[in-house]
Design a protein around this motif. Structure first.
Motif, PDB file in Angstrom:
ATOM      1  N   VAL A  30       0.775  -1.074  -0.024  1.00 28.76           N
ATOM      2  CA  VAL A  30      -0.050  -0.242  -0.077  1.00 28.76           C
ATOM      3  C   VAL A  30       0.810   0.702   0.111  1.00 28.76           C
ATOM      4  O   VAL A  30       0.679   2.354  -1.016  1.00 28.76           O
ATOM      5  CB  VAL A  30      -1.484   0.069   1.650  1.00 28.76           C
ATOM      6  CG1 VAL A  30      -1.728   1.497   1.214  1.00 28.76           C
ATOM      7  CG2 VAL A  30      -1.694  -1.338   1.383  1.00 28.76           C
ATOM      8  N   LEU A  31       2.342   1.057   0.618  1.00 27.73           N
ATOM      9  CA  LEU A  31       2.743   2.638   0.898  1.00 27.73           C
ATOM     10  C   LEU A  31       3.356   2.652  -0.312  1.00 27.73           C
ATOM     11  O   LEU A  31       3.569   3.051  -0.351  1.00 27.73           O
ATOM     12  CB  LEU A  31       3.724   2.215   1.748  1.00 27.73           C
ATOM     13  CG  LEU A  31       3.390   2.456   2.722  1.00 27.73           C
ATOM     14  CD1 LEU A  31       4.555   2.194   4.443  1.00 27.73           C
ATOM     15  CD2 LEU A  31       3.853   3.784   3.533  1.00 27.73           C
ATOM     16  N   LEU A  32       3.673   1.504  -1.446  1.00 29.37           N
ATOM     17  CA  LEU A  32       3.806   1.779  -3.007  1.00 29.37           C
ATOM     18  C   LEU A  32       2.932   2.694  -3.825  1.00 29.37           C
ATOM     19  O   LEU A  32       4.638   3.600  -4.558  1.00 29.37           O
ATOM     20  CB  LEU A  32       4.407   0.310  -3.292  1.00 29.37           C
ATOM     21  CG  LEU A  32       5.025   0.463  -4.750  1.00 29.37           C
ATOM     22  CD1 LEU A  32       6.571   0.747  -4.703  1.00 29.37           C
ATOM     23  CD2 LEU A  32       4.724  -0.941  -5.063  1.00 29.37           C
ATOM     24  N   VAL A 107      11.953  -3.766  -8.567  1.00 25.68           N
ATOM     25  CA  VAL A 107      11.121  -3.613  -9.493  1.00 25.68           C
ATOM     26  C   VAL A 107       9.788  -2.892  -9.600  1.00 25.68           C
ATOM     27  O   VAL A 107       9.248  -2.215 -10.365  1.00 25.68           O
ATOM     28  CB  VAL A 107      10.865  -5.323  -9.881  1.00 25.68           C
ATOM     29  CG1 VAL A 107      10.122  -5.383 -11.360  1.00 25.68           C
ATOM     30  CG2 VAL A 107      12.145  -6.441 -10.082  1.00 25.68           C
ATOM     31  N   VAL A 108       8.978  -3.043  -8.691  1.00 19.65           N
ATOM     32  CA  VAL A 108       7.929  -2.489  -8.507  1.00 19.65           C
ATOM     33  C   VAL A 108       7.846  -0.753  -8.027  1.00 19.65           C
ATOM     34  O   VAL A 108       7.036  -0.100  -8.653  1.00 19.65           O
ATOM     35  CB  VAL A 108       6.664  -3.248  -7.709  1.00 19.65           C
ATOM     36  CG1 VAL A 108       5.616  -2.360  -7.191  1.00 19.65           C
ATOM     37  CG2 VAL A 108       6.786  -4.700  -7.540  1.00 19.65           C
ATOM     38  N   ARG A 109       8.847  -0.747  -7.093  1.00 21.02           N
ATOM     39  CA  ARG A 109       9.089   0.919  -7.348  1.00 21.02           C
ATOM     40  C   ARG A 109       9.507   1.792  -8.637  1.00 21.02           C
ATOM     41  O   ARG A 109       9.069   2.076  -8.631  1.00 21.02           O
ATOM     42  CB  ARG A 109       9.162   0.770  -5.414  1.00 21.02           C
ATOM     43  CG  ARG A 109       9.187   2.225  -5.388  1.00 21.02           C
ATOM     44  CD  ARG A 109      10.674   2.624  -4.391  1.00 21.02           C
ATOM     45  NE  ARG A 109      11.937   2.777  -5.055  1.00 21.02           N
ATOM     46  CZ  ARG A 109      13.046   2.856  -3.691  1.00 21.02           C
ATOM     47  NH1 ARG A 109      12.752   2.987  -3.347  1.00 21.02           N
ATOM     48  NH2 ARG A 109      13.961   2.932  -4.887  1.00 21.02           N
ATOM     49  N   ASP A 110      10.544   1.253  -8.903  1.00 18.32           N
ATOM     50  CA  ASP A 110      11.276   2.205  -9.759  1.00 18.32           C
ATOM     51  C   ASP A 110      11.004   1.964 -11.380  1.00 18.32           C
ATOM     52  O   ASP A 110      11.336   1.932 -12.504  1.00 18.32           O
ATOM     53  CB  ASP A 110      13.252   1.840  -9.521  1.00 18.32           C
ATOM     54  CG  ASP A 110      13.174   2.088  -7.982  1.00 18.32           C
ATOM     55  OD1 ASP A 110      12.936   3.413  -7.610  1.00 18.32           O
ATOM     56  OD2 ASP A 110      14.685   2.242  -7.739  1.00 18.32           O
ATOM     57  N   THR A 111      10.781   0.453 -11.412  1.00 18.78           N
ATOM     58  CA  THR A 111      10.145   0.014 -12.519  1.00 18.78           C
ATOM     59  C   THR A 111      11.947   0.022 -14.163  1.00 18.78           C
ATOM     60  O   THR A 111      11.944   1.041 -14.961  1.00 18.78           O
ATOM     61  CB  THR A 111       9.158   0.380 -13.585  1.00 18.78           C
ATOM     62  OG1 THR A 111       9.465   2.022 -13.486  1.00 18.78           O
ATOM     63  CG2 THR A 111       7.885   0.161 -12.901  1.00 18.78           C
TER      64      THR A 111
END
Length: 182
Positions: A30-32, A107-111
């Motif tokens: 959720v924080l992401l 991977v999820v945050r910076d893509t």
């Protein structure tokens, strides 16, 4: 009106309250997607929030006990030197398991772009590690899933055998080795 709109609005509100509670507790998934936790280098942080699609999860497991971003980055750097050595697959596997949360968050945050990610995590692009990473994320074996899908589609391949002309001959040369295996 069947009254389903009221139920839908109520469920949507309850889910929003639940997500707010999870965000306050520090749940990584959720924080992401909150504006406060986006990287500062992004020009418009609010526009960069990734909305999840149907059945998509931003799965970000917590770091292993006693580990931080700095210690896992040190593990990643050590992993880069281990990849160059021979006969140490077990050590690479253990380090890849340990750094999974760090890698997944990246991977999820910076893509990142694939070539950048491949340069940072070269061990991940080994066949055995691809299978292990797929299993870590989905809890399903990649090879068994792949072979199951091929078995389901093999009956549909018979349609190509009836094709005529030049395309039929080209398809026949492709299909002959498959027929010999079966």
């Amino acid at each position: 009106m069947s009254g389903s709109l009221g139920w839908k609005a109520s469920l949507k509100n309850k889910l929003a309250v639940y997500c707010t509670h999870l965000r306050k507790l520090g749940c990584p998934e959720v924080l992401l997607n909150s504006v406060k936790h986006k990287p500062a280098d992004k020009a418009n942080a609010a526009a960069a929030i990734k909305k999840t699609r149907h059945s998509e999860v931003n799965y970000c497991p917590p770091h292993p006990t006693g580990e931080s971003n700095e210690s896992l980055e040190n593990q990643r750097v050590a992993l880069l030197s281990e990849v160059k050595k021979n006969n140490n697959r077990e050590l690479i596997r253990v380090k890849m398991e340990k750094t999974f949360s760090y890698r997944r968050f990246e991977v999820v945050r910076d893509t990142p772009m694939i070539q950048d990610f491949k340069a940072r995590w070269p061990a991940l692009f080994d066949v055995s590690e691809i299978n292990a990473e797929f299993k870590r994320i989905t809890t399903i074996s990649l090879q068994s899933r792949f072979f199951l899908q091929i078995d389901m589609l093999s009956d549909k391949l018979k349609v190509f055998q009836k094709r005529g002309g030049q395309m039929g001959r080209r398809l026949q040369t492709i299909m002959e080795p498959m027929a010999q295996v079966c």
